[in-house]
Enzyme design. Structure first.
Site, PDB file in Angstrom:
ATOM      1  N   HIS A  72       0.815  -1.224   0.000  1.00  0.00           N
ATOM      2  CA  HIS A  72       0.000   0.000   0.000  1.00  0.00           C
ATOM      3  C   HIS A  72       0.846   1.271   0.000  1.00  0.00           C
ATOM      4  CE1 HIS A  72       0.047   1.048   4.409  1.00  0.00           C
ATOM      5  NE2 HIS A  72       0.112  -0.254   4.606  1.00  0.00           N
ATOM      6  N   ASP A 185       5.730   1.923   7.093  1.00  0.00           N
ATOM      7  CA  ASP A 185       4.471   1.243   6.806  1.00  0.00           C
ATOM      8  C   ASP A 185       3.728   2.068   5.751  1.00  0.00           C
ATOM      9  OD1 ASP A 185       1.988   0.075   6.808  1.00  0.00           O
ATOM     10  OD2 ASP A 185       1.572   0.402   8.920  1.00  0.00           O
ATOM     11  N   GLU A 217      -5.386   1.844   2.331  1.00  0.00           N
ATOM     12  CA  GLU A 217      -5.278   0.668   3.205  1.00  0.00           C
ATOM     13  C   GLU A 217      -5.495   1.057   4.656  1.00  0.00           C
ATOM     14  OE1 GLU A 217      -3.369  -2.402   5.778  1.00  0.00           O
ATOM     15  OE2 GLU A 217      -2.979  -0.256   5.664  1.00  0.00           O
ATOM     16  N   GLU A 218      -4.926   2.199   5.050  1.00  0.00           N
ATOM     17  CA  GLU A 218      -5.044   2.631   6.448  1.00  0.00           C
ATOM     18  C   GLU A 218      -6.456   3.125   6.769  1.00  0.00           C
ATOM     19  OE1 GLU A 218      -2.771   1.935   8.470  1.00  0.00           O
ATOM     20  OE2 GLU A 218      -0.845   1.981   7.435  1.00  0.00           O
ATOM     21  N   ASP A 240       3.511  -6.138   3.496  1.00  0.00           N
ATOM     22  CA  ASP A 240       3.294  -5.022   4.418  1.00  0.00           C
ATOM     23  C   ASP A 240       4.251  -5.217   5.599  1.00  0.00           C
ATOM     24  OD1 ASP A 240       2.196  -2.811   5.725  1.00  0.00           O
ATOM     25  OD2 ASP A 240       0.136  -3.392   5.311  1.00  0.00           O
ATOM     26  N   HIS A 335       3.210   2.617  13.417  1.00  0.00           N
ATOM     27  CA  HIS A 335       2.283   3.762  13.344  1.00  0.00           C
ATOM     28  C   HIS A 335       2.785   4.989  14.110  1.00  0.00           C
ATOM     29  CE1 HIS A 335      -1.596   1.621  11.774  1.00  0.00           C
ATOM     30  NE2 HIS A 335      -0.520   1.337  11.069  1.00  0.00           N
TER      31      HIS A 335
END
Ligand SMILES: [Zn+2]
Length: 376
Positions: A72, A185, A217-218, A240, A335
């Site tokens: 992503h 990420d 994606e998030e 990922d 994150h």
């Protein structure tokens, strides 16, 4: 954008840094989408960008299964939700931002007219009562300070409600070939797919192979559903990050560590309302293991609750079912603005993916979930 090398793997760190520096909050991936697409065109490939900003490119169309390999483009962030009369910006979360890391951070607001630097306000420490010192504030109690003193000044900057925001970009080179930055990420996955495109141009894979760079994606793993309809794959390989737990606060909760290679997820489950997750197809589990063995690449297993990926809902997205697997690159502090990874794990992942592409077209997918275990 700095010039990328003719062969991505000649400067993986440089390419990764460049990818991480390009803001692509969910739903606003156009800068990164365009760069990835230009890069593929420059290699003589013909990428297609769909209405969601997702980039797909086909490498090889031999006999055998059709495989979709995905990573992503987007990253999590914030969204401006209100503009204070005194010129402060109120925000909501865009994706899974950990609120406790936000106070005191540099945040960039992305407007139609350009980027605006801001800082997240934090109550002056001298004046903070003891009972507030250990409390994390929810996003809607935080505010961004862009130096303005009125809503009119904010408007002059071009900032509007709905504008997305990302962590201010930083890039730190740590010891041991490790880097800490703002969006590993899933720029690690994007870098892996770009390297895989180079490899497949030199040594084609088996069956039909499509590489895809997904969006949103998030924002609850939506984009990949459209790609499945476009490419109608038999196999999905999703690339990922995988949370690394070799830190004092997570030690022992999973075996995933930096420096131990690619991660084969044997089960993921979100468990936070979406009920998304993935148990990989047994033929792909074996295929990934054999690929790592053949290349002498390190591989580690993961089974984790709290993780959801783009592959979560794809196995059931076709009438015959789709065989799917998550291949991960270990990352610490996921994150957060200091996500940390080791470049040797990215290299190991590229090896595993390339080897897998050479065998994936002829894997026996009919031996499904009912044939996952050995004899009784
Ligand atoms: Zn991700």
């Amino acid at each position: 954008m700095t010039a990328w090398p003719a062969n991505i793997e000649d400067d993986l760190g440089g390419v990764l840094c460049d990818l991480c520096s390009m803001a692509a909050p969910s739903g606003h991936e156009d800068r990164l989408s365009a760069v990835v697409s230009e890069h593929l065109f420059a290699r003589g490939l013909t990428p297609i960008t769909d209405r969601l900003g997702q980039v797909g490119v086909t490498l090889g169309s031999g006999p055998g299964h059709t495989t979709l390999v995905m990573a992503h483009l987007d990253q999590l962030g914030l969204v401006v939700s209100a503009i204070d009369p005194a010129g402060y910006l109120r925000v909501q979360r865009l994706g899974g931002v950990p609120e406790r890391v936000l106070p005191g951070m540099r945040i960039t607001v992305h407007t139609y007219h350009g980027d605006v630097p801001t800082v997240v306000g934090v109550k002056s420490h001298h004046l903070t009562p003891p009972e507030e010192k250990y409390r994390a504030l929810p996003a809607n109690e935080l505010y961004l300070d862009c130096g303005t003193e009125s809503a009119e000044e904010v408007a002059e900057l071009g900032v509007r409600v709905g504008d997305p925001c990302t962590y201010g970009f930083t890039w730190s080179v740590l010891q041991g070939g490790r880097v800490a930055t703002t969006s590993l990420d899933d720029r690690l996955g994007v870098a892996a797919l770009l390297a895989l495109a180079d490899r497949l141009q030199k040594e084609p894979g088996s069956g039909s192979i499509h590489l895809a760079f997904t969006t949103q994606e998030e924002f609850h793993v939506r984009g990949a559903l459209a790609l499945v309809q476009r490419y109608r794959p038999d196999v999905v390989v999703n690339v990922d990050i995988a949370p690394s737990t070799d830190t004092p606060d997570l030690h022992g909760s999973s075996p995933v560590q930096l420096g131990r290679g690619a991660v084969l997820s044997r089960m993921s489950f979100h468990g936070r309302g979406t009920l998304g997750g993935l148990i990989p197809h047994p033929a792909l589990v074996r295929g990934v293991e054999e690929s790592a063995l053949e290349r002498g690449a390190k591989l580690q297993f993961e089974a984790v609750i709290g993780v959801i990926t783009d592959a979560a809902f794809l196995p059931m997205a076709s009438g015959d079912g789709i065989a799917a697997v998550d291949v991960g690159i270990p990352v610490r502090y996921t994150h957060s603005p200091v996500e940390t990874a080791q470049l040797s794990d990215l290299t190991a992942t590229i090896e595993v993916l390339h080897s897998l592409m050479l065998r994936v077209g002829s894997l026996d997918l009919e031996r499904g979930f009912g044939h996952s275990l050995g004899p009784r």
